[in-house]
Design an enzyme around this catalytic site. Sequence first.
Site, PDB file in Angstrom:
ATOM      1  N   ASP A  87     -36.674  17.951  10.431  1.00 22.36           N
ATOM      2  CA  ASP A  87     -36.751  17.607  11.844  1.00 22.36           C
ATOM      3  C   ASP A  87     -37.255  16.172  11.965  1.00 22.36           C
ATOM      4  OD1 ASP A  87     -36.698  17.766  14.538  1.00 22.36           O
ATOM      5  OD2 ASP A  87     -38.195  19.346  14.735  1.00 22.36           O
ATOM      6  N   SER A  88     -36.983  15.550  13.101  1.00 27.18           N
ATOM      7  CA  SER A  88     -37.221  14.110  13.216  1.00 27.18           C
ATOM      8  C   SER A  88     -38.632  13.745  13.641  1.00 27.18           C
ATOM      9  CB  SER A  88     -36.256  13.524  14.247  1.00 27.18           C
ATOM     10  OG  SER A  88     -36.558  14.050  15.528  1.00 27.18           O
ATOM     11  N   GLY A  89     -39.353  14.678  14.255  1.00 25.36           N
ATOM     12  CA  GLY A  89     -40.659  14.357  14.814  1.00 25.36           C
ATOM     13  C   GLY A  89     -40.646  14.313  16.324  1.00 25.36           C
ATOM     14  N   GLY A  90     -39.458  14.421  16.936  1.00 21.95           N
ATOM     15  CA  GLY A  90     -39.387  14.412  18.397  1.00 21.95           C
ATOM     16  C   GLY A  90     -40.134  15.570  19.020  1.00 21.95           C
TER      17      GLY A  90
ATOM     18  N   ASP B  45     -35.094  12.348  19.254  1.00 15.80           N
ATOM     19  CA  ASP B  45     -34.651  12.677  20.611  1.00 15.80           C
ATOM     20  C   ASP B  45     -35.853  12.683  21.542  1.00 15.80           C
ATOM     21  OD1 ASP B  45     -35.733  14.964  19.381  1.00 15.80           O
ATOM     22  OD2 ASP B  45     -34.681  16.306  20.743  1.00 15.80           O
TER      23      ASP B  45
ATOM     24  N   GLN C 288     -29.678  17.501  24.767  1.00  5.77           N
ATOM     25  CA  GLN C 288     -30.752  17.801  25.702  1.00  5.77           C
ATOM     26  C   GLN C 288     -30.168  18.109  27.082  1.00  5.77           C
ATOM     27  OE1 GLN C 288     -33.873  18.299  25.074  1.00  5.77           O
ATOM     28  NE2 GLN C 288     -33.959  17.608  22.961  1.00  5.77           N
TER      29      GLN C 288
ATOM     30  N   GLY D 144     -34.434  21.313  23.220  1.00  9.16           N
ATOM     31  CA  GLY D 144     -35.029  21.399  24.535  1.00  9.16           C
ATOM     32  C   GLY D 144     -35.029  22.778  25.137  1.00  9.16           C
TER      33      GLY D 144
ATOM     34  N   ASP E  29     -33.987  28.038  13.367  1.00  6.09           N
ATOM     35  CA  ASP E  29     -35.292  27.955  12.703  1.00  6.09           C
ATOM     36  C   ASP E  29     -36.347  28.358  13.697  1.00  6.09           C
ATOM     37  OD1 ASP E  29     -37.338  25.473  13.435  1.00  6.09           O
ATOM     38  OD2 ASP E  29     -35.286  25.146  14.139  1.00  6.09           O
TER      39      ASP E  29
ATOM     40  N   CYS F   8     -36.455  48.894   4.769  1.00  5.45           N
ATOM     41  CA  CYS F   8     -36.519  47.547   4.189  1.00  5.45           C
ATOM     42  C   CYS F   8     -36.658  47.620   2.677  1.00  5.45           C
ATOM     43  CB  CYS F   8     -37.701  46.784   4.794  1.00  5.45           C
ATOM     44  SG  CYS F   8     -37.920  45.117   4.150  1.00  5.45           S
TER      45      CYS F   8
ATOM     46  N   CYS G  19     -37.527  44.773   0.850  1.00  3.75           N
ATOM     47  CA  CYS G  19     -38.194  43.548   0.406  1.00  3.75           C
ATOM     48  C   CYS G  19     -39.234  43.865  -0.668  1.00  3.75           C
ATOM     49  CB  CYS G  19     -38.854  42.842   1.598  1.00  3.75           C
ATOM     50  SG  CYS G  19     -40.417  43.565   2.158  1.00  3.75           S
TER      51      CYS G  19
ATOM     52  N   CYS H 115     -42.267  45.865   0.782  1.00  2.00           N
ATOM     53  CA  CYS H 115     -41.998  47.267   1.128  1.00  2.00           C
ATOM     54  C   CYS H 115     -41.690  48.108  -0.111  1.00  2.00           C
ATOM     55  CB  CYS H 115     -40.846  47.349   2.124  1.00  2.00           C
ATOM     56  SG  CYS H 115     -41.314  46.843   3.807  1.00  2.00           S
TER      57      CYS H 115
ATOM     58  N   HIS I 145     -42.328  39.809   3.814  1.00  4.31           N
ATOM     59  CA  HIS I 145     -41.652  40.865   4.569  1.00  4.31           C
ATOM     60  C   HIS I 145     -40.969  40.310   5.814  1.00  4.31           C
ATOM     61  CE1 HIS I 145     -40.715  44.537   6.699  1.00  4.31           C
ATOM     62  NE2 HIS I 145     -41.274  43.968   7.753  1.00  4.31           N
TER      63      HIS I 145
END
Length: 372
Positions: A90-93, A144, A193, A220, A270, A308, A310, A313, A339
């Site tokens: 990510d850019s930091g915006g 952005d 945006q 946004g 994300d 599950c 995983c 579990c 998990h």
Amino acid sequence: MQFRIDHTDGQARACTLTTVHSTIKTPVFMPVGTSGAVKGLDAHDMCDLLQTDIILANTYHLYLRPGDETVKHFGGLHGFTRYPKSFLTDSGGFQAFSLSKHATPDPDGITFKSHIDGSLHYFTPQKVLDIQYNLGSDIMMILDDLIALPAEEKRIELSIERTTRWAEASIAYHRQMQQKGIGTDQNIFAIIQGGTTEKFREISAKGLCSLDFDGFAIGGLSVGESSDQMYDTVAFTTQFMPSDKPRYLMGVGTPEDLVENVARGVDMFDCVMPTRNARNGTLFTTFGKVGIKAARYKRDEDPIDPACDCYTCRNYSRGYLNHLYRAKELTYFRLATLHNLHYYLTLMRQMRAAIEAGRFESFRRDFYTRRR
């Protein structure tokens, strides 16, 4: 980067995205490793136990600590973290937005104070790309101008204007640097945006999607609007996004958000929700959420989710997780995080399989039925 649409089912898409470090099957959820590590886990956990193909790291945080030059010294994020698959940075915006009491945007960039030591810094479209060249990420997000919702129309218009102008500067700079042999294996995504207003989203999307980016993100959202507003905004915006490039919805969200936005044509997601909730005692399951700190789990011999498979579990009981949480044992954070991320990653794989089989709507109905 190569991108291919493998199957569609309604608006839902199953695609393949290939970088120099991994082949990524979409829809995909990217675990958040803000400072170069998913909290509580290492590269072995991510590759062998969770079988992730891409994770997210953050330009703002890595720039401040340990510094992008230090990361470059170790061979970029891949050499530094020993995670061999893809990174998106990510850019930091968003950090400028979330730390807005200490940040001031202007026509050319963002001035902010470090949340670590109060030192002053200035991000421009070119600066954030220079940092990401040092980080060596596979996908770089451009700077952005993100704002909270609701917002006045004048502020949304300014956000669009800045974001588009910074995007034009970013793509021009990136192509210039590639001609010099820098960032030749790195890809660049723009961020749409416009709040939740259709006319602003259309303006932003059309302005950005006319530029030669490798992919496009919807930014946004998940910043104060309702779920229905988010879903409607995504459905409206995707119609203006190229079908032959990845679509990424940033910072979203709950399992329901993932299902609903895959249905609206989104490929990539994300969110800190699975990892943060794990640390706070909330575990995601096929039937809903489990608050593992509750006293009723003290002698519960079942796994977190009987459906599950995983690592957690397969090996540990709710009673043991309850004990670890209450005793504040660090082992709890790893097992709970494994998990929750496994649940999210499995949900994405199940959605892909449903799209491939032409039964996504049936999957969507079953998803809600199980949670009821």
